[in-house]
Design an enzyme around this catalytic site. Structure first.
Site, PDB file in Angstrom:
ATOM      1  N   ASN A   1       0.237-114.446  83.165  1.00 14.40           N
ATOM      2  CA  ASN A   1       0.266-115.056  82.076  1.00 14.40           C
ATOM      3  C   ASN A   1       1.817-115.488  81.842  1.00 14.40           C
ATOM      4  O   ASN A   1       2.778-114.358  81.747  1.00 14.40           O
ATOM      5  CB  ASN A   1       0.479-113.990  80.990  1.00 14.40           C
ATOM      6  CG  ASN A   1       0.247-114.932  79.250  1.00 14.40           C
ATOM      7  OD1 ASN A   1       0.220-115.666  79.449  1.00 14.40           O
ATOM      8  ND2 ASN A   1      -0.124-113.720  78.509  1.00 14.40           N
ATOM      9  N   TRP A   2       2.052-116.826  82.473  1.00 18.98           N
ATOM     10  CA  TRP A   2       3.343-117.204  82.083  1.00 18.98           C
ATOM     11  C   TRP A   2       4.413-117.239  80.901  1.00 18.98           C
ATOM     12  O   TRP A   2       5.263-116.836  80.867  1.00 18.98           O
ATOM     13  CB  TRP A   2       4.083-118.471  82.787  1.00 18.98           C
ATOM     14  CG  TRP A   2       3.373-118.153  84.472  1.00 18.98           C
ATOM     15  CD1 TRP A   2       3.062-117.584  85.150  1.00 18.98           C
ATOM     16  CD2 TRP A   2       4.122-119.380  85.138  1.00 18.98           C
ATOM     17  NE1 TRP A   2       2.688-118.052  86.834  1.00 18.98           N
ATOM     18  CE2 TRP A   2       3.618-119.354  86.317  1.00 18.98           C
ATOM     19  CE3 TRP A   2       4.432-121.004  84.581  1.00 18.98           C
ATOM     20  CZ2 TRP A   2       3.435-120.363  87.756  1.00 18.98           C
ATOM     21  CZ3 TRP A   2       4.637-121.958  86.174  1.00 18.98           C
ATOM     22  CH2 TRP A   2       3.605-121.210  87.046  1.00 18.98           C
ATOM     23  N   LYS A   3       3.506-116.829  80.181  1.00 15.87           N
ATOM     24  CA  LYS A   3       3.972-117.084  77.920  1.00 15.87           C
ATOM     25  C   LYS A   3       4.302-118.227  78.599  1.00 15.87           C
ATOM     26  O   LYS A   3       4.484-119.227  78.840  1.00 15.87           O
ATOM     27  CB  LYS A   3       4.725-115.576  78.247  1.00 15.87           C
ATOM     28  CG  LYS A   3       3.471-114.796  77.956  1.00 15.87           C
ATOM     29  CD  LYS A   3       4.252-113.491  77.744  1.00 15.87           C
ATOM     30  CE  LYS A   3       3.717-112.097  77.852  1.00 15.87           C
ATOM     31  NZ  LYS A   3       3.638-110.956  77.201  1.00 15.87           N
TER      32      LYS A   3
ATOM     33  N   HIS B   1      -3.976-113.263  71.834  1.00 17.67           N
ATOM     34  CA  HIS B   1      -3.439-112.689  72.651  1.00 17.67           C
ATOM     35  C   HIS B   1      -2.444-112.182  71.461  1.00 17.67           C
ATOM     36  O   HIS B   1      -2.301-112.585  70.692  1.00 17.67           O
ATOM     37  CB  HIS B   1      -2.180-113.323  73.869  1.00 17.67           C
ATOM     38  CG  HIS B   1      -1.347-112.457  73.958  1.00 17.67           C
ATOM     39  ND1 HIS B   1      -0.235-112.162  73.899  1.00 17.67           N
ATOM     40  CD2 HIS B   1      -0.920-112.603  75.392  1.00 17.67           C
ATOM     41  CE1 HIS B   1       1.404-111.127  74.795  1.00 17.67           C
ATOM     42  NE2 HIS B   1      -0.269-111.526  76.198  1.00 17.67           N
TER      43      HIS B   1
ATOM     44  N   GLU C   1       0.849-111.842  70.982  1.00 13.43           N
ATOM     45  CA  GLU C   1       1.783-112.161  70.368  1.00 13.43           C
ATOM     46  C   GLU C   1       1.005-113.464  69.419  1.00 13.43           C
ATOM     47  O   GLU C   1       1.956-113.598  69.245  1.00 13.43           O
ATOM     48  CB  GLU C   1       2.805-112.799  71.765  1.00 13.43           C
ATOM     49  CG  GLU C   1       3.685-112.069  72.865  1.00 13.43           C
ATOM     50  CD  GLU C   1       3.504-112.081  73.755  1.00 13.43           C
ATOM     51  OE1 GLU C   1       3.847-113.123  74.127  1.00 13.43           O
ATOM     52  OE2 GLU C   1       3.987-111.083  74.517  1.00 13.43           O
TER      53      GLU C   1
ATOM     54  N   GLU D   1      -5.351-104.596  76.082  1.00 14.46           N
ATOM     55  CA  GLU D   1      -3.444-104.663  76.153  1.00 14.46           C
ATOM     56  C   GLU D   1      -2.899-104.431  74.964  1.00 14.46           C
ATOM     57  O   GLU D   1      -3.060-105.084  74.160  1.00 14.46           O
ATOM     58  CB  GLU D   1      -3.150-105.982  76.175  1.00 14.46           C
ATOM     59  CG  GLU D   1      -3.337-107.251  77.349  1.00 14.46           C
ATOM     60  CD  GLU D   1      -2.441-108.310  77.628  1.00 14.46           C
ATOM     61  OE1 GLU D   1      -2.454-108.655  79.045  1.00 14.46           O
ATOM     62  OE2 GLU D   1      -2.123-109.071  77.191  1.00 14.46           O
TER      63      GLU D   1
ATOM     64  N   GLY E   1       5.397-106.155  77.638  1.00 16.20           N
ATOM     65  CA  GLY E   1       6.684-106.708  77.673  1.00 16.20           C
ATOM     66  C   GLY E   1       7.445-105.501  77.374  1.00 16.20           C
ATOM     67  O   GLY E   1       8.491-105.883  77.535  1.00 16.20           O
TER      68      GLY E   1
ATOM     69  N   SER F   1       3.293-104.576  80.713  1.00 16.14           N
ATOM     70  CA  SER F   1       3.716-104.149  81.902  1.00 16.14           C
ATOM     71  C   SER F   1       2.934-103.739  82.786  1.00 16.14           C
ATOM     72  O   SER F   1       3.416-102.453  83.767  1.00 16.14           O
ATOM     73  CB  SER F   1       4.828-102.391  81.122  1.00 16.14           C
ATOM     74  OG  SER F   1       5.132-103.353  80.240  1.00 16.14           O
TER      75      SER F   1
ATOM     76  N   GLY G   1       2.126-109.973  82.334  1.00 20.47           N
ATOM     77  CA  GLY G   1       3.189-111.417  82.210  1.00 20.47           C
ATOM     78  C   GLY G   1       4.205-110.978  82.979  1.00 20.47           C
ATOM     79  O   GLY G   1       4.344-112.233  84.126  1.00 20.47           O
ATOM     80  N   GLY G   2       4.913-110.301  82.758  1.00 25.31           N
ATOM     81  CA  GLY G   2       6.531-110.194  83.728  1.00 25.31           C
ATOM     82  C   GLY G   2       5.782-110.305  85.000  1.00 25.31           C
ATOM     83  O   GLY G   2       6.826-111.535  86.021  1.00 25.31           O
TER      84      GLY G   2
HETATM   85  P1  PGA Z   1       3.567-107.549  80.261  1.00 25.20           P
HETATM   86  O1  PGA Z   1       2.795-108.666  79.183  1.00 25.20           O
HETATM   87  O2  PGA Z   1       3.035-107.643  81.730  1.00 25.20           O
HETATM   88  O3  PGA Z   1       5.023-108.212  80.436  1.00 25.20           O
HETATM   89  O4  PGA Z   1       3.638-106.790  79.741  1.00 25.20           O
HETATM   90  C1  PGA Z   1       1.456-108.691  79.379  1.00 25.20           C
HETATM   91  C2  PGA Z   1       0.305-110.132  78.685  1.00 25.20           C
HETATM   92  O5  PGA Z   1       0.967-110.113  76.998  1.00 25.20           O
HETATM   93  O6  PGA Z   1      -0.243-110.466  78.728  1.00 25.20           O
END
Ligand code: PGA
Length: 260
Positions: free
Chosen positions: A11-13, A103, A105, A175, A181, A220, A241-242
């Site tokens: 997930n590049w966001k 998600h 966010e 999640e 994050g 993470s 994500g990251g």
């Molecule tokens: P993260 O994000 O790996 O940066 O914690 C995961 C996500 O939001 O899908």
């Protein structure tokens, strides 16, 4: 015994670029050699076209592997005056197979209620997309021992609106908000406990769905912690994500899932 193929979804966001896609594919072609795990790239919509082109250009090198494309969000509506939105049909036309729904966010920053999430889940399936439904508790909810309650509520709204059998074509991503994050992932035991809870909850309404649904862990995940998390019996890979923004790290995560 159900055969659940592990999945690693990036997930590049609101990050990345066409160059990142290019870099990933130049490495994929050498490293991703089999179908023992499914790899999904979820770039911002504007890069779907580049990723699709790269998938086509690298078709031969990637034959025998499962590299797919997903989106990070979609509109619950089919079409119309919804400025800035993208419909399920448009994502399907762009070549997406998956779409991330709910998600944290989006729930937190864009006011997506569980009701809206349930409608988006339906909208995805209406257009042949497989939803990757995110659920997870906040830090305070975990401290108050409300983790299962929060997860059950988030799942139940989607089940009530769409029926349990809708999960036959869905993926769940656990999640925890406190892990997304933050650099502080859940422990393998914490992840396993919640994944087992989700599977049990779905099994109560359909043993078949409970046994077969893939449940990803997200929050993470890095090459340093993935092997232990992915090795848990109810964890079927990760939503990343990251670490999905670094092609070497992402590929390492894919390899870990392939040997999980
Ligand atoms: P993260 O994000 O790996 O940066 O914690 C995961 C996500 O939001 O899908």
């Amino acid at each position: 015994m159900a055969l659940r193929r592990p999945m690693v979804a990036g997930n590049w966001k609101m990050n990345g670029s066409a160059e990142l896609a290019q870099d990933l594919f130049s490495k994929f072609a050498r490293k991703i050699k089999d179908d023992s795990a499914e790899v999904v790239l979820c770039p911002p919509v504007i890069y779907l076209e580049s990723v699709k082109r790269l998938m086509e250009e690298n078709k031969e090198a990637l034959s025998g592997s499962l590299v797919r494309m997903g989106a990070q969000n979609l509109s619950q509506h089919q079409f119309g005056a919804y400025t800035g939105e993208v419909s399920g049909q448009m994502l399907a036309d762009a070549g997406c197979r998956y779409v991330i729904i709910g998600h944290s966010e989006r729930r937190r920053m864009y006011g997506e209620t569980s009701d809206i999430v349930a409608d988006k889940f339906a909208a995805a399936q209406r257009h042949g997309l497989t939803p990757i439904l995110c659920v997870g508790e906040s830090g305070p909810a975990r401290e108050a021992r409300r983790t299962f309650e929060v997860i059950a509520e988030e799942l139940d709204v989607v089940i009530e609106k769409n029926g349990t059998m809708a999960f036959d074509n869905a993926i769940i991503a656990y999640e925890p908000l406190w892990a997304v994050g933050t650099g502080k992932s859940a422990t393998p035991e914490q992840a396993q406990e919640v994944h087992a809870f989700i599977r049990k909850r779905l099994s109560e309404v359909s043993p078949y769905i409970g046994e077969n649904i893939r449940i990803l862990y997200g929050g993470s995940v890095t090459p340093a912690n993935a092997a232990d998390i992915f090795a848990q019996p109810d964890v079927d890979g990760g939503l990343i994500g990251g670490a999905s923004l670094n092609s070497a790290e992402f590929l390492t995560l894919c390899s870990i899932a392939m040997s999980a």
